[in-house]
Design an enzyme around this catalytic site. Structure first.
Site, PDB file in Angstrom:
ATOM      1  N   LYS A 148       0.880  -1.164   0.000  1.00 37.55           N
ATOM      2  CA  LYS A 148       0.000   0.000   0.000  1.00 37.55           C
ATOM      3  C   LYS A 148       0.920   1.217   0.000  1.00 37.55           C
ATOM      4  O   LYS A 148       1.694   1.428   0.939  1.00 37.55           O
ATOM      5  CB  LYS A 148      -0.900   0.018   1.236  1.00 37.55           C
TER       6      LYS A 148
ATOM      7  N   GLY B  58      -8.537   9.333   9.215  1.00 35.57           N
ATOM      8  CA  GLY B  58      -8.911   9.469  10.616  1.00 35.57           C
ATOM      9  C   GLY B  58      -9.939  10.541  10.904  1.00 35.57           C
ATOM     10  O   GLY B  58     -10.281  10.781  12.051  1.00 35.57           O
TER      11      GLY B  58
ATOM     12  N   ALA C 161      -9.654   5.560   3.709  1.00 40.40           N
ATOM     13  CA  ALA C 161      -9.557   6.719   4.591  1.00 40.40           C
ATOM     14  C   ALA C 161     -10.819   7.574   4.636  1.00 40.40           C
ATOM     15  O   ALA C 161     -11.464   7.814   3.618  1.00 40.40           O
ATOM     16  CB  ALA C 161      -8.395   7.638   4.197  1.00 40.40           C
TER      17      ALA C 161
END
Lengths: 246, 359
Positions: A82, A143, A170
Site C-alpha cells: 500500500k 482518521g 480513509a
C-alpha cells in the site's frame, strides 16, 4: 482493515475476525524494520490468516517510500504494497505527484502497488497508466470520519475507470458511509480509526461488514434513479386530477 | 522457620515485592542483571503518573480498578521507604488545541461511559485553567481536569526502594545474570538456589518463558525548562501526537511517550523527538528555551490484551504484562501476590488477572 490504534492486539484480532476482512494493512516505518523488531506484533497479524498489506505510512518522499516498500517485501514476503506518500503532515494528504513517480518505480521492480490517493481522476488515470490495478482514493482525510466528502468525483472515478479495482481508503466514520461507497460501485473499503477508536471495535467491525454487504448487494441489484417528485406506488384514487390543481 | 522467596527482576515490582515480603517476615533474595540504580529497567523510563481515570480512555476497566486501589496505597508505601520520594497529589489536566477539540470530546465520552463515579472528571474553561495552570490559560480555553490523580518521580522511587532494601535484611544480587527461573529454584550458571516461592518479575526478560509477551517501545525526553511553571501532569490530545508533560522537582519535565509496536531499545529517533518536542512547544512556548537533558527509551512488556497477569505454578509465580501501567498498578499486584503466597487467600482484585490465563 488497518491495524493501528486498537486498545490491544487482542481487540484488533477480534475486530478483524468479526469483519471478515481479507486484507490487513501494517505500517512498518516506525518499527525499526531494519532489525525486524516489530516482529512479535507482525506475527500476531500473520496468525489471523489474512493477507498482510504492508504500507509506507509516514513516508514523505519517493525515495523513502521506495526504500520502505523494498524492506516490506523482504520482511513480509509479499510484493503487495500500500503506497502512501504524504504531502501534508496535519491532514496526511497524499502528494499525488510523488505518488505517481513512486508507483512507477515500484511497478518496474515487480511490486503490486495499491496507491492511497485523492479523488482526482487524472492522478488515478496516471496511476493506472503506470501499472496499478488497484486505486484507493480517500473518502476524506485519514482518521477524520467525515465520510465521502466528494461523492460526485468518486462516482466519476467509477464511471471512467470501469476496469480498475477501486477501494475507498480513509475517512469513513460510519457503517452507512461504507454502504454508500459500495453502492457507488466501489469494490471494497479500507477502514481503521472508525473501528479501532469505537467503544466496541468487534461490534463496529461487524457493522461495517454488514454495511459493505448491503451496499454491494444494492449496487448489484441496480439502484433506482431518484425522481424529483413523489410518485405513489398505488394510484391515488381519492384525489383525481390532482395535477390540475398545481 | 520463615518462608523463603527468590525474586528475579528488580524493577519497581520486584523491589516492592522484596520490601513487602521482608516486612511479612520472609527471607528474601533479589536477583537482577542490572545495577542497583536500575537504569535498564522499564521502571527507570516510566513517567510515574498515577492516573487511573485518564487511562479509562484506552485501558480496560480492570486496570482502572487496580489503579484506584493502588492510588490509595501509595502514600502508605512512601512512608515506609528509607528516603523521600517526589510525590504530588494535584490531579491531571487534559487539553487540546481548538482544531483537535474532537479528541477531547472523544476522551470525555469514553471516560463518562466507564466512570465509576461522576466527580472524577471536571469540564474546565479558561478561568478554571487559569487557577490550575496559569501559564496555560492563554493558549487553552477548555479542557478536562481529573482531580483525584497523582504523580511521582519514578527514579526517586527506584532509589528509595533500593535504599530501603539495602537497609533491610534482604540479599540483593545485582549484576547477576539468571540462567533459568523454575519452580522453587533460581538457576545461576550451574547453581540452583531453592526457595519456597520464586517470583518472576523480569518484564520483557521473561520473554523466553512467556512467548506471548511483546515489547511496545516508549520514548521520552527530560527537559529542564526554567521558564515553564506547571504543577501537575498535562496531557495534550492530538489525532496523532498525544503527549503528556509530567513535572519533576526543579523545573524538570518528562515529556512522553511514544507507543510503537517494536522491541527495539535503540536510541530515540529524530522523528519521535520532533513529535514530542513540537507537541510540548505547542503546549507552552517556554519549552523553546528548555535544555534537553536526557532521552530515555525502553519497551513496555505487554500481553496481547495489554492486561497484567499473575501466573501461579508450583513454587513459582510470574507477574508480568504491566505494559504502561507499572506505577499505576504495582501496589495492587503486590497485595494480590502476597495474599496468595503468604496467606493462601485470593484477593478480590485477583479475578480476571490471576485466573484468566492458562499456560
Amino acid at each position: 482493515m488497518g491495524s493501528a490504534l486498537y486498545p490491544s492486539p487482542d481487540v484488533m484480532r477480534d475486530a478483524i475476525e468479526a469483519a471478515g476482512a481479507e486484507l490487513v494493512t501494517v505500517a512498518l516505518r516506525r518499527q525499526s524494520p531494519q532489525q525486524a523488531s516489530g516482529s512479535r506484533f507482525w506475527e500476531l497479524i500473520r496468525e489471523l490468516n489474512v493477507r498482510v498489506l504492508p504500507n509506507t505510512a509516514g513516508c514523505r518522499t519517493v525515495k523513502e517510500a521506495v526504500a520502505t516498500a523494498q524492506m516490506a517485501r523482504e520482511l513480509f514476503e509479499t510484493n503487495w504494497i500500500k503506497l502512501e506518500v504524504i504531502g501534508d503532515d496535519y491532514t496526511l494528504q497524499p502528494d499525488t505527484a510523488a505518488l505517481v513517480e513512486a508507483a512507477d518505480i515500484l511497478i518496474k521492480e515487480g511490486f503490486e502497488v495499491l496507491p492511497y490517493t485523492t479523488e482526482d481522476l487524472i492522478t488515478a488515470q496516471k496511476l493506472i497508466d503506470a501499472g496499478c490495478r488497484v486505486v484507493m482514493p480517500w473518502g476524506s482525510y485519514i482518521g477524520s470520519g467525515r465520510g465521502l466528502v466528494n461523492k460526485f468525483a468518486l462516482q466519476t472515478l467509477r464511471a471512467r475507470l470501469p476496469d480498475a479495482t477501486l477501494i475507498v481508503d480513509a475517512g469513513l466514520g460510519k457503517p452507512s458511509e461504507a454502504a454508500h461507497a459500495m453502492e457507488l460501485g466501489f469494490d471494497a473499503v479500507l477502514v481503521n480509526s472508525a473501528i479501532a477508536l469505537s467503544a466496541d471495535p468487534p461490534t463496529m467491525a461487524e457493522a461495517f461488514a454488514n454495511a459493505v454487504e448491503a451496499g454491494r448487494a444494492g449496487y448489484e441489484a441496480g439502484l433506482m434513479s431518484p425522481r424529483d417528485m413523489a410518485s405513489p406506488s398505488t394510484p391515488t384514487l381519492g384525489t383525481p386530477f390532482w395535477h390540475a390543481g398545481t | 522457620m520463615s518462608s523463603t522467596a527468590g525474586i528475579v527482576g528488580a524493577g519497581v515490582l520486584g523491589r516492592m515485592m522484596a520490601v513487602e515480603l521482608n516486612a511479612r517476615g520472609w527471607a528474601v533474595s533479589l536477583y537482577d542483571r542490572d545495577t542497583e540504580k536500575g537504569e535498564d529497567s522499564c521502571s527507570w523510563t516510566g513517567a510515574g503518573m498515577i492516573a487511573p481515570y485518564c487511562e479509562l480512555e484506552a485501558a480496560e476497566q480492570i486496570v482502572t480498578e487496580l489503579g484506584v486501589y493502588s492510588k490509595d496505597k501509595w502514600p502508605g508505601w512512601l512512608e515506609r521507604l528509607a528516603e523521600p520520594v517526589f510525590y504530588k497529589s494535584l490531579g491531571s489536566l487534559v487539553v487540546a488545541h481548538p482544531n483537535d477539540r474532537d479528541e477531547l470530546l472523544r476522551l470525555r465520552r469514553r471516560v463518562l461511559e466507564n466512570a465509576p463515579r461522576p466527580d472524577i472528571m471536571e469540564d474546565v474553561g479558561i478561568d478554571r485553567i487559569r487557577e490550575l495552570e496559569p501559564e496555560l490559560a492563554e493558549r487553552f480555553r477548555s479542557g478536562l481536569y481529573f482531580p483525584f490523580e497523582e504523580h511521582l518521580d519514578n527514579r526517586d522511587l527506584m532509589r528509595a526502594l533500593g535504599e530501603t532494601i539495602r537497609r533491610k535484611d534482604i540479599e540483593w544480587n545485582c549484576g547477576t545474570e539468571v540462567t533459568a527461573v523454575e519452580s522453587n529454584a533460581v538457576v545461576i550458571g550451574d547453581t540452583r538456589h531453592t526457595f519456597d516461592w520464586v517470583l518472576d518479575c523480569r518484564g520483557l526478560g521473561a520473554q523466553p518463558d512467556l512467548p506471548h509477551l511483546r515489547g511496545v517501545r516508549g520514548e521520552l525526553l527530560y527537559l529542564h525548562a526554567p521558564e515553564v511553571n506547571l504543577s501537575r501532569p498535562v496531557r495534550l490530545m492530538h489525532p496523532r501526537y498525544s503527549i503528556y508533560i509530567v513535572p519533576r522537582a526543579g523545573h524538570v519535565y518528562v515529556v512522553g511517550a511514544t507507543a510503537i509496536e517494536s522491541d527495539n531499545r535503540g536510541p530515540i529517533t529524530v522523528r519521535s523527538a520532533l513529535e514530542l518536542l513540537s507537541a510540548a512547544y505547542t503546549v507552552h512556548t517556554g519549552f523553546a528555551e528548555a535544555t534537553l537533558i536526557e532521552s530515555s527509551v525502553n519497551c513496555r512488556p505487554g500481553f496481547p490484551d495489554n492486561l497484567p497477569r499473575i501466573l501461579p505454578d508450583q513454587g513459582l509465580i510470574r507477574i508480568n504484562g504491566l505494559y504502561r501501567h507499572g506505577f499505576l498498578i504495582a501496589p495492587a499486584l503486590v497485595d494480590i501476590v502476597c495474599e496468595f503466597i503468604d496467606e493462601g487467600s485470593t484477593h478480590p482484585l485477583a479475578e480476571g488477572i490471576m485466573d484468566a490465563w492458562q499456560l
